[in-house]
Design an enzyme around this catalytic site. Structure first.
Site, short mmCIF file in Angstrom:
data_model
loop_
_atom_site.label_atom_id
_atom_site.label_comp_id
_atom_site.label_asym_id
_atom_site.label_seq_id
_atom_site.Cartn_x
_atom_site.Cartn_y
_atom_site.Cartn_z
N CYS A 2 48.74 42.96 39.63
CA CYS A 2 50.18 42.83 39.68
C CYS A 2 50.59 41.45 40.17
CB CYS A 2 50.77 43.87 40.63
SG CYS A 2 50.16 45.54 40.33
N GLY A 76 45.94 43.82 43.49
CA GLY A 76 44.50 43.92 43.58
C GLY A 76 44.01 45.35 43.42
N GLY A 364 30.90 37.72 36.04
CA GLY A 364 29.74 37.37 36.87
C GLY A 364 30.04 36.30 37.89
#
Length: 642
Positions: A2, A76, A364
């Site tokens: 967000c 998050g 990664g």
């Protein structure tokens, strides 16, 4: 994932203007295109742009506790929220949603500021507790998610996921911080906690603070730090087995989503390991996305395809033209601050590709920092052996002279490019690593700046950023020290900034299993010879992944996400470089020595030297001036004589 924004009156209960708060939210629409939410009460306003990932039906924000006295806006993911729910229910809390956001408000009620220590994830959130008249602000341990803030001269506190949210407030002062200009041309980004505009800040990773009515300043304090003890003496076999299990746990947590999920697959060790782990954990084929380049020198798509075939992924590839340089202005608007990592271009493109297929992608990122994977790590450790053998009093004059006399041979094979090594050997460990990491070296920046701007800096050098962090490293192990510096500077300011802005530009959530803080903590306990053995970086990671990945993927030279800057600036961007760097806009700032700019451009375009990294940094600074700063960079505004 967000975008958050808001205002808090530290002096009273003035109503934040709704139209300004709405504008702060609207400029971050790309971060959350699904929904908009607001919370207003006297002295407080929260705004939220939502990208629905967890509990799309009920997880709207701002979200409050049972009686509405605690409200949060959050960007998050809290990956361990399902583990915390039963514990919080046992403490008497009632849950109305299945979202991780609701865990934050109840965790605050039960544990206060210590709640952040219980969260495992990537996050930036701001929480208002009406009963305590307290605002609580926190950011995740590795700085995956950003948070900008400022305290205006009228006592109004502003915050946002991106700097553009603060810029949307008409009272926000657009005054350039001179020391941040020095930081930028040294490092290619503005390191935490400062921001290019004076009075604005980025909350550093692993820090939080409380703000109450009457507070006149924000005082962030760390709630977490990594300690490189290097004392966990495991055998190669035991360390490999444990690493695989820890990676599996980290990936599993990041595969929780109520929307389509996939992964970036570059063909490098880290992304390939993440995809291999996902394939073992998933009953369905993994969605993977790769960017191919039409220039073979920059193309590693064949290695990505090798991993995709092995695990039967739903693999999607798009080819990017080697002259894909049309994003310069778009990147300047996207990053808000000057940002000089040219791999932002392919990162933007791979996020664009991934969003066509998925809403969440695993990456990664973070493996090189924790596992000693960069070439510069190997070179620094080699140089450190010589620094240890000879005192600085001997090294400084001898190698300093050699560094000045030895030609800068960018055209030569690496073994003959000794100038940088000589210059590094004339410095102490921290200054040598800073020298290695610098986009423009000390002497170049000295030549680049005008006399007036050098005087304005008053002797400040960006190396102070590295010295500040080194004082808290708690280790004298050569590799561990620079890994700590990477985690505090390069990973946050460069890598995480790049991925967050590029992904959010396309409303894509990116999750990084190799940045799980528990995994990072454990890796920091391993001896450095398990990470760097001889000339082999990421030694233990490669050994651990041998049963899962081809040797051609594990043991080939690292390529990186590069673009052909040198050729661009001598070819298709030749005139743009001259117009941008030698034009009136850069001259009018008063920052630069015009003759040195002319030297950089002429020597590069004639093929005398490769100044592509320096020119790119200057090109992006000029794009920032045009697209973001406006008239903020003027000699008078910087305290220099006009």
């Amino acid at each position: 994932m967000c975008g958050i924004a808001g205002m808090f009156d530290t002096r009273g209960r003035r109503e934040p203007p709704r139209e300004i708060v709405e504008r702060m939210a609207d400029v971050q629409r790309h971060r959350g295109p699904d929904e908009t939410g607001f919370h207003f009460e006297p002295g407080v306003a929260f705004a939220h742009r939502r990208l629905s990932v967890i509990d799309p039906t009920l997880g709207q924000q701002p979200l409050s506790n049972e009686d509405g006295s605690v409200v949060v806006v959050f960007n998050g993911e809290i990956y361990n929220f399902q583990e915390l729910v039963p514990e919080l229910k046992a403490l008497g809390h009632t849950f109305r949603t299945h979202s991780d956001t609701e865990v934050i408000v109840h965790a605050w009620e039960s544990w206060g500021e210590a709640c952040v220590a219980r969260f495992r994830g990537m996050f930036a959130f701001v929480l208002w507790d009406r009963k305590r008249e307290t605002l609580f602000v926190a950011r995740d341990r590795l700085g995956v998610k950003p948070l900008f803030y400022a305290l205006l001269d009228d006592g109004m506190f502003l915050f946002g996921s991106e700097l553009k949210a603060l810029l949307a407030h008409p009272r926000f002062p657009r005054e350039i911080e001179p020391e941040c200009v020095e930081d930028y041309f040294a490092l290619g980004y503005i390191p935490e906690p400062r921001c290019i505009f004076r009075g604005a800040f980025k909350l550093p990773p692993g820090e939080s603070f409380v703000l109450r009515r009457g507070d006149t300043q924000c005082r962030p304090a760390p709630y977490w730090d990594v300690r490189f003890t290097c004392d966990n003496r495991l055998s190669v076999e035991a360390a490999s087995d444990e690493l695989v299990e820890r990676l599996r746990e980290s990936v599993r947590l990041r595969m929780i989503a109520d929307v389509p999920l996939g992964a970036f697959l570059s063909g490098g060790v880290d992304s390939s390991a993440v995809v291999a782990t996902m394939a073992h954990l998933s009953s369905e084929p993994v969605n993977t996305c790769s960017i191919a380049f039409d220039d073979p020198a920059f193309n590693e798509s064949e290695f990505a395809a090798m991993v995709a075939r092995r695990y039967g992924t739903n693999h999607h590839v798009e080819t990017v033209a080697s002259d894909d340089f049309d994003l310069i202005d778009e990147l300047a608007r996207l990053y808000d601050e000057p940002y000089a990592d040219s791999s932002a271009i392919p990162t933007y493109r791979v996020c664009q590709l991934a969003r066509k297929r998925v809403t969440v992608a695993l990456s990664g990122d973070g493996g090189d920092e924790s596992l000693g994977g960069y070439r510069r790590h190997r070179l620094h450790v080699m140089e450190e052996r010589m620094r240890t053998a000879l005192p600085l009093g001997v090294r400084k004059p001898v190698f300093g002279l050699l560094g000045r006399l030895y030609p800068k041979a960018d055209w030569a094979p690496r073994v003959f490019r000794a100038k940088t090594t000589f210059e590094a050997l004339a410095r102490d460990s921290v200054e040598a690593y800073f020298h290695t990491m610098s986009v423009l070296r000390d002497n170049q920046r000295h030549a680049l700046y005008s006399n007036a701007f050098r005087a304005r800096l008053g002797g400040y050098s960006a190396v102070e950023v590295f010295h500040r962090h080194a004082r808290h490293a708690g280790t004298d192990d050569p590799l561990a020290l620079i890994q700590y510096l990477d985690l505090k500077t390069y990973l946050v300011g460069d890598i995480n900034t790049k991925v967050d802005r590029a992904s959010m530009a396309h409303s894509l959530e990116v999750r990084e299993p190799l940045m799980d803080h528990k995994l990072v903590e454990w890796l920091a306990t391993l001896p450095s010879d398990l990470k760097l053995r001889g000339m082999e970086g990421k030694f233990i990671f490669k050994k651990a992944m041998e049963p899962y990945l081809p040797a051609d993927v594990l043991y080939r030279p690292k390529m990186g996400f590069a673009v052909p800057l040198a050729r661009w600036f001598r070819g298709p961007l030749r005139e743009r470089v001259r117009e941008s760097l030698l034009g009136e806009r850069m001259a009018d700032t008063g920052l630069f020595n015009q003759s040195y700019l002319q030297h950089l451009v002429s020597d590069h375009q004639s093929g005398v030297k490769d100044y592509s990294a320096s020119i790119w940094a200057l090109l992006m600074f000029e794009a920032f001036l045009r697209n973001v700063a406006g008239d903020a960079v003027q000699p008078a505004a910087l305290g220099m004589a006009s």
